[in-house]
Design a protein around this motif. Sequence first.
Motif, short mmCIF file in Angstrom:
data_model
loop_
_atom_site.label_atom_id
_atom_site.label_comp_id
_atom_site.label_asym_id
_atom_site.label_seq_id
_atom_site.Cartn_x
_atom_site.Cartn_y
_atom_site.Cartn_z
N ALA A 70 0.84 -1.21 0.00
CA ALA A 70 0.00 0.00 0.00
C ALA A 70 0.87 1.26 0.00
CB ALA A 70 -0.93 -0.03 1.22
N TYR A 71 1.95 1.23 0.78
CA TYR A 71 2.87 2.38 0.84
C TYR A 71 3.52 2.64 -0.52
CZ TYR A 71 7.18 4.95 1.81
OH TYR A 71 8.21 5.87 1.77
N ALA A 72 3.96 1.55 -1.22
CA ALA A 72 4.58 1.71 -2.54
C ALA A 72 3.58 2.30 -3.54
CB ALA A 72 5.09 0.36 -3.03
N LEU A 73 2.30 1.88 -3.43
CA LEU A 73 1.28 2.38 -4.34
C LEU A 73 1.02 3.87 -4.09
CD1 LEU A 73 -0.82 1.82 -6.53
CD2 LEU A 73 -2.41 1.10 -4.74
N VAL A 74 0.92 4.27 -2.82
CA VAL A 74 0.68 5.68 -2.48
C VAL A 74 1.87 6.53 -2.93
CG1 VAL A 74 0.41 7.31 -0.55
CG2 VAL A 74 -0.90 5.16 -0.60
N LEU A 75 3.08 6.02 -2.69
CA LEU A 75 4.28 6.76 -3.09
C LEU A 75 4.31 6.97 -4.60
CD1 LEU A 75 7.03 7.92 -2.06
CD2 LEU A 75 8.02 5.69 -2.59
N TYR A 76 3.94 5.98 -5.35
CA TYR A 76 3.94 6.10 -6.81
C TYR A 76 2.87 7.09 -7.27
CZ TYR A 76 3.37 4.81 -11.70
OH TYR A 76 3.26 4.85 -13.07
N GLN A 77 1.68 7.03 -6.62
CA GLN A 77 0.60 7.93 -7.02
C GLN A 77 0.93 9.41 -6.74
OE1 GLN A 77 -2.51 5.92 -4.74
NE2 GLN A 77 -3.54 5.32 -6.64
N LYS A 78 1.67 9.64 -5.63
CA LYS A 78 1.95 11.03 -5.25
C LYS A 78 3.24 11.58 -5.85
CE LYS A 78 -0.70 11.26 -0.96
NZ LYS A 78 -0.69 11.65 0.46
N THR A 79 4.25 10.74 -6.09
CA THR A 79 5.54 11.23 -6.57
C THR A 79 5.95 10.66 -7.92
OG1 THR A 79 6.78 9.46 -5.48
CG2 THR A 79 6.30 11.41 -4.16
N GLY A 80 5.30 9.59 -8.34
CA GLY A 80 5.70 8.94 -9.57
C GLY A 80 6.92 8.05 -9.41
N ILE A 81 7.39 7.90 -8.19
CA ILE A 81 8.56 7.05 -7.92
C ILE A 81 8.09 5.63 -7.59
CG2 ILE A 81 10.54 6.68 -6.41
CD1 ILE A 81 10.55 9.71 -5.90
N PHE A 82 8.69 4.66 -8.29
CA PHE A 82 8.36 3.25 -8.02
C PHE A 82 9.65 2.47 -7.84
CE2 PHE A 82 7.31 -1.10 -9.47
CZ PHE A 82 6.36 -1.39 -8.49
N LYS A 83 9.87 2.01 -6.62
CA LYS A 83 11.09 1.25 -6.31
C LYS A 83 10.85 -0.22 -6.63
CE LYS A 83 12.54 4.57 -2.80
NZ LYS A 83 12.96 4.78 -1.40
N GLU A 84 11.17 -0.54 -7.86
CA GLU A 84 10.83 -1.86 -8.40
C GLU A 84 11.52 -2.99 -7.65
OE1 GLU A 84 10.91 -4.27 -12.67
OE2 GLU A 84 11.60 -2.19 -12.54
N LEU A 85 12.80 -2.84 -7.31
CA LEU A 85 13.54 -3.89 -6.63
C LEU A 85 12.92 -4.20 -5.27
CD1 LEU A 85 15.93 -5.83 -6.44
CD2 LEU A 85 17.29 -3.94 -5.49
N TYR A 86 12.65 -3.14 -4.48
CA TYR A 86 12.04 -3.35 -3.16
C TYR A 86 10.67 -4.01 -3.28
CZ TYR A 86 15.63 -0.18 -1.33
OH TYR A 86 16.81 0.41 -0.99
N PHE A 87 9.93 -3.56 -4.31
CA PHE A 87 8.58 -4.12 -4.47
C PHE A 87 8.65 -5.60 -4.84
CE2 PHE A 87 4.81 -5.17 -6.97
CZ PHE A 87 3.81 -4.74 -6.12
N LEU A 88 9.60 -5.95 -5.72
CA LEU A 88 9.72 -7.36 -6.11
C LEU A 88 10.17 -8.23 -4.95
CD1 LEU A 88 11.32 -7.01 -9.67
CD2 LEU A 88 8.98 -7.70 -9.10
#
Length: 637
Positions: free
Chosen positions: A92-110
Motif C-alpha cells: 500500500a505504501y509503494a502504491l501511495v508513493l507512486y501515485q503522489k511522486t511517480g517514484i516506483f522502487k521496483e527492486l524493493y517491491f519485487l
Amino acid sequence: MKNYRSYQRIDPIYFSGEIFFPVGLLFAASIISYGLLYILGLGTAVFFNVCIAWCGYFYFYFYGKSKTKITIKFLIGVFLITLLLLFVDYGAYALVLYQKTGIFKELYFLVWLSILVGFPIVYYVHLYGAHYYAKRRLASVYFKTSLSVYHDRELLTHIDGIAFINSSKKYTSDIKIENDYCFYSDQELAVMDLSSKYYHLKKSVFSSVIHVPFDADQFEISWYSIVEDQYYKVNIPFPFHKLILEEEKYPLKESKSIRGEKSKRLFLHIYQNGGFKLYNEDIILLDYYTNPTVAIEDEIKQVKLIANQNCHHYYNNTERFFDLLKELKKSNTIEKRQELQDKLVVWNLKFSGLDQGHYIEIADAYFKNYKLEKDDAFLSALRYLPTEITFVYRGSYLFPWMTLHIDTLKLNECIDAVKTDDSEEISFLLHFKKGAEGLEFIIKADEAERHFDAWEIVIDERRKKEMDEELHEKREDQQKRALLKEAWDLVFAKKYKEAQQNCDALLALDPEYGFAYFLEARLLWYTKGFEACYSKRDYFFAKTKHEPAALAHIYNSFGCILDLELRYEESIPYFEKAIEINPKEPIYSCNLGEMYYKLKDAANALKEVKKAKKMGYESDILTEILANKGKIDLINH
C-alpha cells in the motif's frame, strides 16, 4: 517396548479454506492502511497498525484468563504482529508513493512480493514434501496386513498386547487391543434376533489392518486367562521368511514407493494352557499347544478381572460373574471345541429344493472360509466340520440370502453316533421342502442315517426379496418365451387360431410384452390381410415403444408388408426407422439394401448390404446383390 517405534498414521495434507480468514484480515487492514497513508500520512497508518495489533493480540492472549497484566511476552507478541502488518502494508505504501511522486522502487517491491507470495508457497511445499517423505519412509519400514484374533468365548481373556518386532532396528507393529469383547448371557442371546446373536457369538476379539515391520524377528503376546486364572507372556522368534509379500495396488493415485507392500490376512487363535496358533490361508507361521505361565501380582490380576467384568452387561453383576466363572470351570466344552478345530472328516454335502444357480460358502471350525459349487460339494473330501453354510444365488448379482448356523459340537456327536469303524465318509443331506422353510437335515454314514436339528437359519430378508423378484421375473420370462415359441411354430404350421390363443395368453400374462404385439400384428396380416394390419400400425407402434427391440421388429415388419405389396419407396422409411432404433440388427440393413436394389439404386444397395455382411449376416439376396454389384438383374426378376 518403550524404546521401540511403531507405525504412526500420517494424516493427509489439505489446503484448508481456514487460511483465508487471517489472509482476509491482513488484506482488510492493508486496505484501511492505504486510505490512511493516502489521506493522513505514514504516522497515522503506523499508529493504526500498532492499535489493531495491540487489540487483536490482547483479545487472544488474555481470552479466558482472570488477570490482564501486561507482560514482556505480550509486548513481544504485539511487536511481532505490528511488524507483520507493516510488512504487508508495504504494498500500500509503494502504491501511495507512486501515485503522489511517480517514484516506483521496483527492486524493493519485487523483494516484498516474493516474500509475501513465496513464504506460503515454500511453507506448503515443505508440508507436502515432508508428508511424502514420511509416507515413503513408513512404506519402506512397514508392510500392511490384516489381523483377526479369536479365542473361545467361554475362555474369558484379557489380552495385554500383541506385537511383531524387529529387534535390531527397534521397530514394532501398531496393534492396540481394546478388550471390549462382551460375553452375552443365554438370557441376552435368547431375546436377540438371530443375525445379532450369531454376529456376537462368532465375531473376532480384534480385527483390523495392522502394519508390521519388515524383517520382524520376534513375536510377542501376553494375556490373562480368567477362567484358568493364569497369566501368559510369550516372546518367541518370528519366521518372517515364510511370509509372501506382494505390492499394494491401491490407491491408484499414489506411487508404488508410497503404497508399499502387503501380505495376506493373518489369523491368531488363543487356546487354553497358553497355546496359540498364528497362520494365514497358505501356511501356519506359529503353532504352540502350551506355554509356561508367568506370575503377576494379585492387584494387577484384579484390575484385569474387573476390566473384563465391566465389558459385560448381564455379568457386570459381581455375583453373576463369579457364578459364571464357576460354571465355565466345571464345563469341558472349551476343550471339546478346541479339539474340533483340528478335526478333519471326510464329508460331502447334497442340497435340494432350491432353485438352480446356487452355490455355498462354508465357514468351518478351523475358521477357514471357502466356497463350493453344488457339484463340488457332492464330492467327498477331507475337510473341517462346518459351523455355518451360506447359500448364494447367482442372479444379476450374487445374493447371499440364507445362512445355516450349525452347533458343531452336536454335529460331531451325531456323526459319532451314525458312523462305524468301516465308515469312510459322511454325507450331509439338506432337503429344503419349501425354500428356507421345512429344512430336513440328515447325516448319513453308509446305510445308517440320523436327523440333525441343532441348527438355526438366518435369512437376509432384503436379499431374499430381491432374489424372489428376480426369480419370478425369470420364470415369467421363461413362460413367455415358451408361449411365444409355441405360437410361432403354430404360425409356421398355419394354425392361426391356436397361435392367436397363445398370443392372447401372452398379453394376459404381460400386457407390456412387446414381442406379443409383433406376433399379433403378423397374425392380423396373415388372417385379415394388408389393409387390416397396415391401418393399425400406429396402435402397434404405441404398444411397443417402451421395448426398442420389439418396436424395431414392428417397423421392419411393416416394411416387409409394403415390400410384398411392391410399394418399395414407401417401405424405405420403415426399414430406416428399424435401423435407427436397433442399429446392431443386420437383417434390417439387408432389407433396406434389397429395397434400393429393387429401386435400381446400386450405390445405396451395396452400402447397406455391405454393412449387414460386416455384422456377420448372410442370405441369398445379400449374396445376389453383392454378386451383381447392386444392379438388379431384370431378366430374372
